[in-house]
Design a protein around this motif. Structure first.
Motif, PDB file in Angstrom:
ATOM      1  N   LYS A   1       0.820  -1.192   0.000  1.00 34.05           N
ATOM      2  CA  LYS A   1       0.000   0.000   0.000  1.00 34.05           C
ATOM      3  C   LYS A   1       0.865   1.257   0.000  1.00 34.05           C
ATOM      4  O   LYS A   1       1.981   1.267   0.505  1.00 34.05           O
ATOM      5  CB  LYS A   1      -0.918   0.017   1.228  1.00 34.05           C
TER       6      LYS A   1
ATOM      7  N   LEU B   1       2.216   4.470   1.283  1.00 34.27           N
ATOM      8  CA  LEU B   1       2.360   4.992   2.629  1.00 34.27           C
ATOM      9  C   LEU B   1       2.283   6.515   2.616  1.00 34.27           C
ATOM     10  O   LEU B   1       2.981   7.182   1.855  1.00 34.27           O
ATOM     11  CB  LEU B   1       3.694   4.538   3.234  1.00 34.27           C
ATOM     12  N   LYS B   2       1.421   7.050   3.466  1.00 29.91           N
ATOM     13  CA  LYS B   2       1.237   8.491   3.568  1.00 29.91           C
ATOM     14  C   LYS B   2       2.032   9.037   4.753  1.00 29.91           C
ATOM     15  O   LYS B   2       2.373   8.308   5.684  1.00 29.91           O
ATOM     16  CB  LYS B   2      -0.246   8.823   3.734  1.00 29.91           C
TER      17      LYS B   2
ATOM     18  N   ASN C   1       9.383   4.851   0.045  1.00 29.12           N
ATOM     19  CA  ASN C   1       9.284   3.969   1.206  1.00 29.12           C
ATOM     20  C   ASN C   1      10.623   3.699   1.890  1.00 29.12           C
ATOM     21  O   ASN C   1      10.821   2.659   2.515  1.00 29.12           O
ATOM     22  CB  ASN C   1       8.607   2.645   0.828  1.00 29.12           C
TER      23      ASN C   1
ATOM     24  N   LYS D   1       8.059   1.842   7.562  1.00 32.46           N
ATOM     25  CA  LYS D   1       6.929   0.925   7.675  1.00 32.46           C
ATOM     26  C   LYS D   1       5.724   1.678   8.247  1.00 32.46           C
ATOM     27  O   LYS D   1       5.878   2.714   8.898  1.00 32.46           O
ATOM     28  CB  LYS D   1       7.272  -0.255   8.591  1.00 32.46           C
ATOM     29  N   LYS D   2       4.565   1.137   7.993  1.00 31.47           N
ATOM     30  CA  LYS D   2       3.350   1.699   8.567  1.00 31.47           C
ATOM     31  C   LYS D   2       3.493   1.782  10.088  1.00 31.47           C
ATOM     32  O   LYS D   2       4.028   0.877  10.732  1.00 31.47           O
ATOM     33  CB  LYS D   2       2.148   0.818   8.197  1.00 31.47           C
ATOM     34  N   ASN D   3       3.006   2.885  10.642  1.00 31.27           N
ATOM     35  CA  ASN D   3       3.020   3.189  12.076  1.00 31.27           C
ATOM     36  C   ASN D   3       4.371   3.682  12.592  1.00 31.27           C
ATOM     37  O   ASN D   3       4.496   3.991  13.777  1.00 31.27           O
ATOM     38  CB  ASN D   3       2.554   2.004  12.922  1.00 31.27           C
TER      39      ASN D   3
ATOM     40  N   VAL E   1       3.878   7.655   9.763  1.00 31.86           N
ATOM     41  CA  VAL E   1       3.659   6.940   8.519  1.00 31.86           C
ATOM     42  C   VAL E   1       2.353   6.171   8.600  1.00 31.86           C
ATOM     43  O   VAL E   1       2.166   5.335   9.495  1.00 31.86           O
ATOM     44  CB  VAL E   1       4.824   5.960   8.233  1.00 31.86           C
ATOM     45  N   ASN E   2       1.425   6.465   7.693  1.00 31.09           N
ATOM     46  CA  ASN E   2       0.126   5.788   7.624  1.00 31.09           C
ATOM     47  C   ASN E   2      -0.042   5.168   6.240  1.00 31.09           C
ATOM     48  O   ASN E   2       0.698   5.493   5.305  1.00 31.09           O
ATOM     49  CB  ASN E   2      -1.026   6.772   7.871  1.00 31.09           C
ATOM     50  N   ASP E   3      -1.049   4.277   6.103  1.00 30.45           N
ATOM     51  CA  ASP E   3      -1.401   3.835   4.746  1.00 30.45           C
ATOM     52  C   ASP E   3      -2.788   4.308   4.402  1.00 30.45           C
ATOM     53  O   ASP E   3      -3.405   5.055   5.170  1.00 30.45           O
ATOM     54  CB  ASP E   3      -1.259   2.317   4.606  1.00 30.45           C
TER      55      ASP E   3
END
Length: 248
Positions: free
Chosen positions: A2, A4-5, A119, A187-189, A246-248
């Motif tokens: 996904k 990543l925002k 990323n 990574k996410k989170n 970092v979010n998705d």
């Protein structure tokens, strides 16, 4: 994977004692198509020298110029971007030295840059400002992912010996500057904290982590709580902090 925002907020504060804020910072995020990209930078003008605020402002202006010119025109070429970001440090160092010579003063600054792209995160850093990385959703841990260019010396003040931190590397001090570089995937989170030394001098890493955990769903509150806490702790220096999640 996904896309990543990046959610970001930042605060700079002159602090409780000083009349001039010698810190400067910038943060920018853009949707680059396949990914989000961001630049996050803090510069802390060296205290005790003339025009520390000018040196830090020059450093951040050059990082902003790099983003507007190099990143936006060469966003597809990762190697070029990292090389020119390092060159930005070298060029800023010479510019500050030349500015100081012209004005017959001494001026220097730290500069700590986090660049997130495709990323991955990339760090270019000199001085004792810091970047922390907090990962994990529940059992979080905090890691300092920059190296402090400083050492502790004994200083005599009014007959008392006190411990004082002294910079060993910064921009504007000497023609050959030694910067620190690092890179790794995001990574996410993941949460990143980019800050001047006003954040950590009166607060442990674990306390920083506690405040992040208390405000993990609100990046703006993370920044505000860190600034408020160090001021309550009696911090007299300028204070700057950028938080990125970092979010998705």
């Amino acid at each position: 994977m996904k896309k990543l925002k990046l959610c970001v907020s930042g605060i700079t504060d002159v602090g409780a004692v000083k009349n001039v804020n010698q810190d400067s910072f910038v943060y920018k995020v853009v949707d680059a198509g396949e990914c989000f990209a961001g630049i996050f930078a803090v510069a802390d003008g060296v205290g005790g020298l003339e025009k520390g605020e000018v040196a830090s402002s020059m450093a951040i202006s050059n990082i902003n110029r790099w983003w507007e010119n190099e990143f936006k025109n060469h966003y597809h070429d990762q190697e070029y971007l990292i090389r020119t970001l390092i060159d930005c440090f070298k060029n800023t160092n010479i510019e500050i030295i030349n500015m100081a010579k012209r004005n017959e003063i001494k001026a220097a600054t730290t500069l700590t840059v986090l660049f997130i792209y495709k990323n991955n995160y990339f760090i270019v850093h000199i001085g004792d400002s810091r970047i922390y990385k907090i990962n994990g959703l529940f059992n979080r841990k905090i890691d300092q992912i920059t190296q402090d260019h400083s050492c502790i010396i004994d200083k005599q003040i009014n007959g008392r010996t006190i411990k004082k931190s002294v910079l060993t590397e910064c921009l504007g001090n000497k023609e050959q500057c030694n910067h620190f570089c690092a890179m790794s995937p995001i990574k996410k989170n993941d949460i990143f904290i980019v800050c001047s030394d006003g954040i950590y001098k009166t607060m442990t890493d674990n306390k920083i982590l506690d405040l992040i955990n208390q405000n993990k769903n609100d990046i703006q509150n993370v920044c505000q709580s860190l600034v408020d806490t160090v001021k309550l702790n009696g911090e007299t220096d300028n204070i700057s902090v950028i938080a990125i999640k970092v979010n998705d």
